[in-house]
Design a protein around this motif. Structure first.
Motif, PDB file in Angstrom:
ATOM      1  N   LEU A  10      -6.626  -1.114   7.512  1.00 40.86           N
ATOM      2  CA  LEU A  10      -6.120   0.027   6.751  1.00 40.86           C
ATOM      3  C   LEU A  10      -7.201   0.648   5.877  1.00 40.86           C
ATOM      4  CD1 LEU A  10      -2.637  -1.379   5.630  1.00 40.86           C
ATOM      5  CD2 LEU A  10      -3.084   0.345   7.387  1.00 40.86           C
ATOM      6  N   GLY A  34       4.766   3.276   0.106  1.00 37.59           N
ATOM      7  CA  GLY A  34       3.816   2.174  -0.047  1.00 37.59           C
ATOM      8  C   GLY A  34       4.171   1.249  -1.188  1.00 37.59           C
ATOM      9  N   VAL A  89       4.611   1.478   5.054  1.00 36.50           N
ATOM     10  CA  VAL A  89       3.330   2.070   5.444  1.00 36.50           C
ATOM     11  C   VAL A  89       3.313   2.373   6.937  1.00 36.50           C
ATOM     12  CG1 VAL A  89       0.848   1.623   5.674  1.00 36.50           C
ATOM     13  CG2 VAL A  89       2.015   1.043   3.555  1.00 36.50           C
ATOM     14  N   SER A 134      -1.283   2.928   1.924  1.00 36.80           N
ATOM     15  CA  SER A 134      -2.040   1.677   2.008  1.00 36.80           C
ATOM     16  C   SER A 134      -2.570   1.280   0.631  1.00 36.80           C
ATOM     17  CB  SER A 134      -3.207   1.827   2.991  1.00 36.80           C
ATOM     18  OG  SER A 134      -2.746   2.185   4.265  1.00 36.80           O
TER      19      SER A 134
END
Length: 225
Positions: free
Chosen positions: A71, A180, A188, A203
């Motif tokens: 990520l 998130g 996510v 993220s």
């Protein structure tokens, strides 16, 4: 051979569910949700012991680390956006974390749920490993905390897009921080449907929520006890 079979079959199910979601992009067909549901159904139908499944499942679990590290790529691509709105993003993450803690405390108190269950639910919006550790440190039930983390994740992934639509939330930062912070990795994964900006902010929100929550949750639990 059992481990290899489990790994291959689980990956195959996820691949097929991803194709299904691409064909019918409905929230309830989110691959991580349908794959989990179908895998559990197969395990129960064929009466497969959990220990047997985890012979291969543990290797899939170990891939969570590299997946989270991956990520960092969209984060890097959107570093200018994150740098520009760093104050708004960080303050929103902190506000979301505190809102989650307070809401759990209020609702569990109103429902008359025991203190241990309340302490178990407090870290529900953190990632599973951290939530389990935090729950154990404040007197909760780690295994149940993991279940509540999954519930929070699936709830956010399912209801989040609906709330975003109703609330006409049209900025990448708002959508990213919302899912998130509240629904960690599952939320996510849903942000991929919106774009890389949302995925990057989501993220960051997931990671920061876990780090900040690891410190704030025990303090909050101490204050309310």
């Amino acid at each position: 051979m059992i481990a290899i079979g489990i790994i291959v079959s689980t990956c195959l199910v996820f691949y097929l569910m991803t194709k299904l979601y691409q064909r019918f992009p409905t929230t309830f067909l989110l691959p991580i949700l349908t794959t989990t549901t179908l895998t559990i159904t197969i395990i129960l139908f064929f009466d497969i012991p959990y220990e047997t499944y985890m012979q291969g499942g543990e290797w899939l679990n170990k891939m969570l680390g590299p997946a989270v590290v991956a990520l960092a790529y969209p984060l890097y691509n959107q570093r200018e956006l994150i740098r520009k709105y760093r104050v708004a993003i960080l303050s929103s993450i902190v506000f979301a974390l505190l809102s989650g803690l307070i809401s759990v405390y209020v609702f569990t108190k109103l429902a008359g749920i025991s203190t241990q269950w309340m302490l178990t639910a407090l870290p529900k919006s953190l990632t599973t490993p951290i939530a389990m550790q935090v729950s154990e440190s404040i007197g909760g039930i780690p295994s149940l905390a993991a279940v509540l983390v999954m519930v929070a994740g699936f709830t956010g992934a399912i209801l989040g897009p609906l709330i975003i639509k109703i609330g006409r939330i049209d900025t990448a930062i708002s959508r990213g921080v919302a899912l998130g912070s509240a629904s960690h990795g599952v939320g996510v994964s849903k942000l991929k449907d919106y774009g890389e900006k949302e995925l990057s902010v989501g993220s960051l929100a997931m990671g920061m929520s876990a780090v900040i929550g690891a410190f704030v949750c025990p303090i909050f639990a101490y204050l309310i006890m």
